[in-house]
Design a protein around this motif. Sequence first.
Motif, PDB file in Angstrom:
ATOM      1  N   VAL A 154       0.863  -1.182   0.000  1.00  0.00           N
ATOM      2  CA  VAL A 154       0.000   0.000   0.000  1.00  0.00           C
ATOM      3  C   VAL A 154       0.898   1.231   0.000  1.00  0.00           C
ATOM      4  CG1 VAL A 154      -1.820   1.269   1.187  1.00  0.00           C
ATOM      5  CG2 VAL A 154      -1.773  -1.239   1.287  1.00  0.00           C
ATOM      6  N   TRP A 155       0.856   1.984  -1.094  1.00  0.00           N
ATOM      7  CA  TRP A 155       1.621   3.218  -1.219  1.00  0.00           C
ATOM      8  C   TRP A 155       0.760   4.339  -0.650  1.00  0.00           C
ATOM      9  CZ3 TRP A 155       4.962   4.465  -6.108  1.00  0.00           C
ATOM     10  CH2 TRP A 155       5.620   5.685  -5.918  1.00  0.00           C
ATOM     11  N   MET A 156       1.109   4.786   0.549  1.00  0.00           N
ATOM     12  CA  MET A 156       0.276   5.734   1.281  1.00  0.00           C
ATOM     13  C   MET A 156       0.525   7.158   0.813  1.00  0.00           C
ATOM     14  SD  MET A 156       0.791   3.880   4.956  1.00  0.00           S
ATOM     15  CE  MET A 156      -0.112   5.145   5.858  1.00  0.00           C
ATOM     16  N   PRO A 157      -0.498   8.004   0.839  1.00  0.00           N
ATOM     17  CA  PRO A 157      -0.386   9.324   0.214  1.00  0.00           C
ATOM     18  C   PRO A 157       0.026  10.439   1.163  1.00  0.00           C
ATOM     19  CG  PRO A 157      -2.655   8.934   0.818  1.00  0.00           C
ATOM     20  CD  PRO A 157      -1.883   7.709   1.250  1.00  0.00           C
ATOM     21  N   SER A 158       0.538  11.504   0.576  1.00  0.00           N
ATOM     22  CA  SER A 158       0.560  12.817   1.202  1.00  0.00           C
ATOM     23  C   SER A 158      -0.522  13.596   0.475  1.00  0.00           C
ATOM     24  CB  SER A 158       1.940  13.469   1.069  1.00  0.00           C
ATOM     25  OG  SER A 158       1.959  14.712   1.739  1.00  0.00           O
ATOM     26  N   LEU A 159      -0.236  14.773  -0.036  1.00  0.00           N
ATOM     27  CA  LEU A 159      -1.202  15.427  -0.916  1.00  0.00           C
ATOM     28  C   LEU A 159      -1.164  14.685  -2.249  1.00  0.00           C
ATOM     29  CD1 LEU A 159      -0.604  19.232  -0.304  1.00  0.00           C
ATOM     30  CD2 LEU A 159      -2.370  17.767   0.683  1.00  0.00           C
ATOM     31  N   SER A 160      -2.250  14.032  -2.634  1.00  0.00           N
ATOM     32  CA  SER A 160      -2.174  13.157  -3.796  1.00  0.00           C
ATOM     33  C   SER A 160      -3.369  13.331  -4.717  1.00  0.00           C
ATOM     34  CB  SER A 160      -2.091  11.688  -3.350  1.00  0.00           C
ATOM     35  OG  SER A 160      -3.310  11.280  -2.739  1.00  0.00           O
ATOM     36  N   ASN A 161      -3.146  12.913  -5.940  1.00  0.00           N
ATOM     37  CA  ASN A 161      -4.202  12.794  -6.937  1.00  0.00           C
ATOM     38  C   ASN A 161      -3.805  11.608  -7.796  1.00  0.00           C
ATOM     39  OD1 ASN A 161      -5.965  12.925  -9.093  1.00  0.00           O
ATOM     40  ND2 ASN A 161      -5.871  15.142  -9.285  1.00  0.00           N
ATOM     41  N   ILE A 162      -4.234  10.414  -7.421  1.00  0.00           N
ATOM     42  CA  ILE A 162      -3.727   9.205  -8.060  1.00  0.00           C
ATOM     43  C   ILE A 162      -4.068   9.142  -9.540  1.00  0.00           C
ATOM     44  CG2 ILE A 162      -3.522   7.833  -5.967  1.00  0.00           C
ATOM     45  CD1 ILE A 162      -6.211   6.578  -6.527  1.00  0.00           C
ATOM     46  N   VAL A 163      -5.192   9.717  -9.937  1.00  0.00           N
ATOM     47  CA  VAL A 163      -5.521   9.733 -11.363  1.00  0.00           C
ATOM     48  C   VAL A 163      -4.496  10.582 -12.113  1.00  0.00           C
ATOM     49  CG1 VAL A 163      -7.203  10.533 -13.065  1.00  0.00           C
ATOM     50  CG2 VAL A 163      -7.979   9.274 -11.046  1.00  0.00           C
ATOM     51  N   ALA A 164      -4.198  11.781 -11.612  1.00  0.00           N
ATOM     52  CA  ALA A 164      -3.228  12.660 -12.271  1.00  0.00           C
ATOM     53  C   ALA A 164      -1.818  12.093 -12.211  1.00  0.00           C
ATOM     54  CB  ALA A 164      -3.269  14.050 -11.641  1.00  0.00           C
ATOM     55  N   GLN A 165      -1.516  11.360 -11.151  1.00  0.00           N
ATOM     56  CA  GLN A 165      -0.164  10.813 -11.014  1.00  0.00           C
ATOM     57  C   GLN A 165       0.141   9.773 -12.088  1.00  0.00           C
ATOM     58  OE1 GLN A 165      -0.439  11.679  -6.258  1.00  0.00           O
ATOM     59  NE2 GLN A 165      -0.035   9.566  -6.876  1.00  0.00           N
ATOM     60  N   TRP A 166      -0.871   9.086 -12.599  1.00  0.00           N
ATOM     61  CA  TRP A 166      -0.654   8.140 -13.690  1.00  0.00           C
ATOM     62  C   TRP A 166      -0.217   8.847 -14.971  1.00  0.00           C
ATOM     63  CZ3 TRP A 166      -0.360   2.925 -14.111  1.00  0.00           C
ATOM     64  CH2 TRP A 166      -0.757   2.170 -13.004  1.00  0.00           C
ATOM     65  N   ARG A 167      -0.478  10.135 -15.073  1.00  0.00           N
ATOM     66  CA  ARG A 167      -0.092  10.871 -16.278  1.00  0.00           C
ATOM     67  C   ARG A 167       1.363  11.324 -16.241  1.00  0.00           C
ATOM     68  NH1 ARG A 167      -5.395  14.556 -15.349  1.00  0.00           N
ATOM     69  NH2 ARG A 167      -6.956  12.898 -15.636  1.00  0.00           N
ATOM     70  N   ILE A 168       2.020  11.177 -15.096  1.00  0.00           N
ATOM     71  CA  ILE A 168       3.430  11.529 -14.967  1.00  0.00           C
ATOM     72  C   ILE A 168       4.247  10.342 -15.475  1.00  0.00           C
ATOM     73  CG2 ILE A 168       5.272  12.188 -13.389  1.00  0.00           C
ATOM     74  CD1 ILE A 168       3.050  13.154 -11.451  1.00  0.00           C
ATOM     75  N   PRO A 169       5.000  10.478 -16.541  1.00  0.00           N
ATOM     76  CA  PRO A 169       5.689   9.315 -17.122  1.00  0.00           C
ATOM     77  C   PRO A 169       6.518   8.519 -16.117  1.00  0.00           C
ATOM     78  CG  PRO A 169       5.807  11.172 -18.625  1.00  0.00           C
ATOM     79  CD  PRO A 169       5.194  11.706 -17.355  1.00  0.00           C
ATOM     80  N   ALA A 170       7.278   9.199 -15.276  1.00  0.00           N
ATOM     81  CA  ALA A 170       8.128   8.488 -14.325  1.00  0.00           C
ATOM     82  C   ALA A 170       7.300   7.729 -13.295  1.00  0.00           C
ATOM     83  CB  ALA A 170       9.073   9.464 -13.633  1.00  0.00           C
ATOM     84  N   MET A 171       6.202   8.317 -12.844  1.00  0.00           N
ATOM     85  CA  MET A 171       5.362   7.631 -11.868  1.00  0.00           C
ATOM     86  C   MET A 171       4.648   6.437 -12.493  1.00  0.00           C
ATOM     87  SD  MET A 171       6.067   9.145  -9.152  1.00  0.00           S
ATOM     88  CE  MET A 171       4.973   8.136  -8.192  1.00  0.00           C
ATOM     89  N   ARG A 172       4.134   6.639 -13.702  1.00  0.00           N
ATOM     90  CA  ARG A 172       3.467   5.526 -14.380  1.00  0.00           C
ATOM     91  C   ARG A 172       4.433   4.351 -14.566  1.00  0.00           C
ATOM     92  NH1 ARG A 172       1.802   8.167 -18.321  1.00  0.00           N
ATOM     93  NH2 ARG A 172       3.312   7.610 -19.927  1.00  0.00           N
ATOM     94  N   ALA A 173       5.679   4.666 -14.954  1.00  0.00           N
ATOM     95  CA  ALA A 173       6.677   3.612 -15.124  1.00  0.00           C
ATOM     96  C   ALA A 173       6.968   2.910 -13.800  1.00  0.00           C
ATOM     97  CB  ALA A 173       7.959   4.202 -15.713  1.00  0.00           C
ATOM     98  N   ALA A 174       7.020   3.682 -12.706  1.00  0.00           N
ATOM     99  CA  ALA A 174       7.270   3.086 -11.391  1.00  0.00           C
ATOM    100  C   ALA A 174       6.119   2.180 -10.975  1.00  0.00           C
ATOM    101  CB  ALA A 174       7.480   4.186 -10.349  1.00  0.00           C
ATOM    102  N   TYR A 175       4.880   2.639 -11.167  1.00  0.00           N
ATOM    103  CA  TYR A 175       3.734   1.809 -10.828  1.00  0.00           C
ATOM    104  C   TYR A 175       3.770   0.495 -11.606  1.00  0.00           C
ATOM    105  CZ  TYR A 175       1.654   6.141  -8.904  1.00  0.00           C
ATOM    106  OH  TYR A 175       1.396   7.281  -8.192  1.00  0.00           O
ATOM    107  N   GLN A 176       4.033   0.591 -12.893  1.00  0.00           N
ATOM    108  CA  GLN A 176       4.032  -0.602 -13.733  1.00  0.00           C
ATOM    109  C   GLN A 176       5.170  -1.549 -13.360  1.00  0.00           C
ATOM    110  OE1 GLN A 176       4.172   1.412 -17.515  1.00  0.00           O
ATOM    111  NE2 GLN A 176       1.937   1.453 -17.742  1.00  0.00           N
ATOM    112  N   ALA A 177       6.331  -0.995 -13.009  1.00  0.00           N
ATOM    113  CA  ALA A 177       7.463  -1.828 -12.614  1.00  0.00           C
ATOM    114  C   ALA A 177       7.182  -2.539 -11.288  1.00  0.00           C
ATOM    115  CB  ALA A 177       8.730  -0.973 -12.503  1.00  0.00           C
TER     116      ALA A 177
END
Length: 347
Positions: A30-53
Motif C-alpha cells: 500500500v503506497w500511502m499518500p501525502s497530498l495526492s491525486n492518483i488519477v493525475a499521477q498516472w499521467r506523470i511518465p516516471a510515476m506511471r513507469a514506477a507503478y508498472q514496474a
Amino acid sequence: MDDGPQLRFARTGDGVTVAYQVFGSGPVLVWMPSLSNIVAQWRIPAMRAAYQALARHLTVVLYDGRGTGSSQRRVDLGDLGVDAHLRDLTAVLDDAGIARASLLGYYHATATALAFAARQPQRVRRLVLFGGAPRMREAMLPAQTRALLSLIDQDWDLFADAAAAAWLGWDMSPSNRWTAEAFRTATTAPVAQAWFAAAQDIDVTAELSRVRAPALVLHRQSPQQIPAGVARRLAAALSDARLVELPGDTPTLFLQDPDTDVRLVAEFVTGGPIRHPAPGPLTAREREVLALLPGGDSNAQLAARLGIAVHTVERHLASIYRKIGARGRADAVTYALRHVTDFRHPR
C-alpha cells in the motif's frame, strides 16, 4: 492519457469517501499518500513507469487521502491528524479485503505508517519508509520546505510549480509539467494549509517501541530538503530496521535511479535480501572537493573557493564519504593523501 486502473471507493468510520486503486499481482504494498491525486499521477511518465514496474512483482494499492484527489473533498479541516489518516488506511484495507499488507510510508505518510504498524501489528508485514519522520516537524524544518509551505496561501499555482520543480526535484525531468498539474489538482489551498498545519503536531515517537514489522528506511541525499540525520535516527529507533542511503541528490524515489529503487522496494516486500546499491565513481566536482580537504579549509571556506553554496559542499562531502567508505572528514583526508595526486593548496 492513461489514468490508471478503475477507481474504487471505500467509506471510513467517520463517513468520508476515499478513492483507491488496486493493480498488479504478488504480496500487497500500500503506497500511502501525502497530498495526492492518483488519477493525475498516472499521467506523470516516471510515476506511471514506477507503478508498472512495481506491479510486475507486487499487488499495489494507491489511494487519495481525505480532502485530496478523487476522495471526498469536503472534510473537517480540524481533523487531519494521524487518527484521521489511520481511518482512511483502514477503510481502504477493509474495502479491498486485505487482511495484511506492507506499507510504503512516503513523506507525510511515514508517521501514519508507523502508527498503524504500532497499533495494528497483525495487519502489517513490512514497512518501507521514505522522506518523513515519526515527529513530522523534523521533516518540515529545512528552510526550503518552510519557504515552499509559505506559498500555499499566497499563490496556489506558484506553490504547485515550485513544489514540483524544487521540493521534489523534478526540474530536470520532462515529467515536471505533469507533476505540477498533479500537485495543483490534488486539493485546494485551504485543505493543503490544514494538512500541513496538522502535520506540524503529528508525533508518534512514543509508539516506535511497539513497531515489530521489519522496516526498510530509504534516504536520498538532499540536505536542503530532508537531512540524512532524520532517516538515521528513525532507523536507529526501530527494533528491526535497515537504512539504505541512496546515491544521488533528487529527494524522491523512482526518478533518479528507478531500476534500483524498484528493485530495493520489491525485493524487501517479497522477503528478499537487501542489496545496497554499489556507489558510483566520484564526480569531477567531488574529486575537486576531495583534493581540497587536506588543506584544512572549513566547509564555508571550501564553498567560497569553489563558488558554491555551503549546503552544496555538505552534499558533496556526504556523497564522497559514502563512495569511499569514510566515517568522517579525517578518514576522507587520509584517503585523499593516499589516492589524490592533484591537490589544490590554499591560496
